[in-house]
Design an enzyme around this catalytic site. Sequence first.
Site, PDB file in Angstrom:
ATOM      1  N   ILE A   1      -0.708  -0.978  -4.552  1.00 23.44           N
ATOM      2  CA  ILE A   1      -1.966  -0.233  -4.542  1.00 23.44           C
ATOM      3  C   ILE A   1      -1.651   1.234  -4.256  1.00 23.44           C
ATOM      4  O   ILE A   1      -1.071   1.561  -3.215  1.00 23.44           O
ATOM      5  CB  ILE A   1      -2.919  -0.791  -3.471  1.00 23.44           C
ATOM      6  CG1 ILE A   1      -3.186  -2.277  -3.725  1.00 23.44           C
ATOM      7  CG2 ILE A   1      -4.232   0.005  -3.452  1.00 23.44           C
ATOM      8  CD1 ILE A   1      -3.758  -3.008  -2.529  1.00 23.44           C
TER       9      ILE A   1
ATOM     10  N   PHE B   1       0.824  -1.204   0.000  1.00 26.35           N
ATOM     11  CA  PHE B   1       0.000   0.000   0.000  1.00 26.35           C
ATOM     12  C   PHE B   1       0.858   1.254   0.000  1.00 26.35           C
ATOM     13  O   PHE B   1       1.814   1.374   0.782  1.00 26.35           O
ATOM     14  CB  PHE B   1      -0.896   0.043   1.243  1.00 26.35           C
ATOM     15  CG  PHE B   1      -2.149  -0.786   1.137  1.00 26.35           C
ATOM     16  CD1 PHE B   1      -3.341  -0.223   0.704  1.00 26.35           C
ATOM     17  CD2 PHE B   1      -2.135  -2.131   1.483  1.00 26.35           C
ATOM     18  CE1 PHE B   1      -4.495  -0.981   0.607  1.00 26.35           C
ATOM     19  CE2 PHE B   1      -3.281  -2.897   1.400  1.00 26.35           C
ATOM     20  CZ  PHE B   1      -4.474  -2.328   0.965  1.00 26.35           C
ATOM     21  N   ASP B   2       0.508   2.200  -0.863  1.00 26.79           N
ATOM     22  CA  ASP B   2       0.980   3.564  -0.734  1.00 26.79           C
ATOM     23  C   ASP B   2       0.300   4.165   0.505  1.00 26.79           C
ATOM     24  O   ASP B   2      -0.710   3.637   0.971  1.00 26.79           O
ATOM     25  CB  ASP B   2       0.600   4.334  -2.000  1.00 26.79           C
ATOM     26  CG  ASP B   2       0.939   5.802  -1.933  1.00 26.79           C
ATOM     27  OD1 ASP B   2       2.058   6.127  -1.502  1.00 26.79           O
ATOM     28  OD2 ASP B   2       0.084   6.619  -2.308  1.00 26.79           O
ATOM     29  N   LEU B   3       0.846   5.255   1.032  1.00 26.90           N
ATOM     30  CA  LEU B   3       0.244   5.890   2.211  1.00 26.90           C
ATOM     31  C   LEU B   3      -0.585   7.108   1.824  1.00 26.90           C
ATOM     32  O   LEU B   3      -1.820   7.091   1.920  1.00 26.90           O
ATOM     33  CB  LEU B   3       1.327   6.277   3.222  1.00 26.90           C
ATOM     34  CG  LEU B   3       0.856   6.978   4.501  1.00 26.90           C
ATOM     35  CD1 LEU B   3      -0.170   6.151   5.258  1.00 26.90           C
ATOM     36  CD2 LEU B   3       2.049   7.316   5.391  1.00 26.90           C
ATOM     37  N   ASP B   4       0.069   8.168   1.370  1.00 26.07           N
ATOM     38  CA  ASP B   4      -0.616   9.423   1.066  1.00 26.07           C
ATOM     39  C   ASP B   4      -1.541   9.263  -0.132  1.00 26.07           C
ATOM     40  O   ASP B   4      -1.115   8.883  -1.224  1.00 26.07           O
ATOM     41  CB  ASP B   4       0.396  10.525   0.771  1.00 26.07           C
ATOM     42  CG  ASP B   4       1.230  10.892   1.990  1.00 26.07           C
ATOM     43  OD1 ASP B   4       0.759  10.672   3.117  1.00 26.07           O
ATOM     44  OD2 ASP B   4       2.360  11.394   1.802  1.00 26.07           O
TER      45      ASP B   4
END
Length: 225
Positions: free
Chosen positions: A174, A17-20
Amino acid sequence: MMKQNNNLSAKYRYLFFDLDGTVTDPMQGITRSVDYALNHFGIVVNDLRELCPFIGPPLKDSFMEFYQFTEIQAEEAVKKYRERYSETGLYENEVYPGIAELLEKARQQGYQLMMATSKPDVFARLILEHFHLDGCFSFVGGSGLGGSRHTKAEVIEYVLHENGITDLNRVVMIGDRKHDIIGAKAVGIDSIGVLYGYGDREELTKAGADYIVEDIADLGELLLK
């Protein structure tokens, strides 16, 4: 070409997963901190929404692209940004509604969830802990404060290496911006673009996303049993 959106629960084991713009909406914290850095150079921004393109890409690159900073100026701007961001900005952040439930369900269904963010990993860990999401992720990978792992591809490679993951067919990235998709393709893993963040369909399609989902409900439908 976009792959058919069948349920993928049997295909992947590792969700990166990306965060922002994917797990949290960091608009206030990032734009206010960019504004703080720009003020140091005498640049005044009247509408913080103009700074939303800074959300996602590596900061140094954005200062150079959007304000034509030299590399030295961009590095100084990043330092000024972090002065504010490390104390205040990282908490000016909101978890997208429904994402915590999706993460927990994915973890319970046997996925290994890992963070792959362009943000320095020290900040990513603090944010996940602040929002009580750290228990969902078995590993948090990001850039280094000193400039290491500058591109998203380097971050993804780092997460793969540190966790001994060699079967790339079982991994999917993602994220909401083209950098997530381009980084995934460079490393050789599939990608899912999400439209509830800061990238649009054209950006994600041009970058070569394997799947694109409208919202968190669609992401759950794609991934969860």
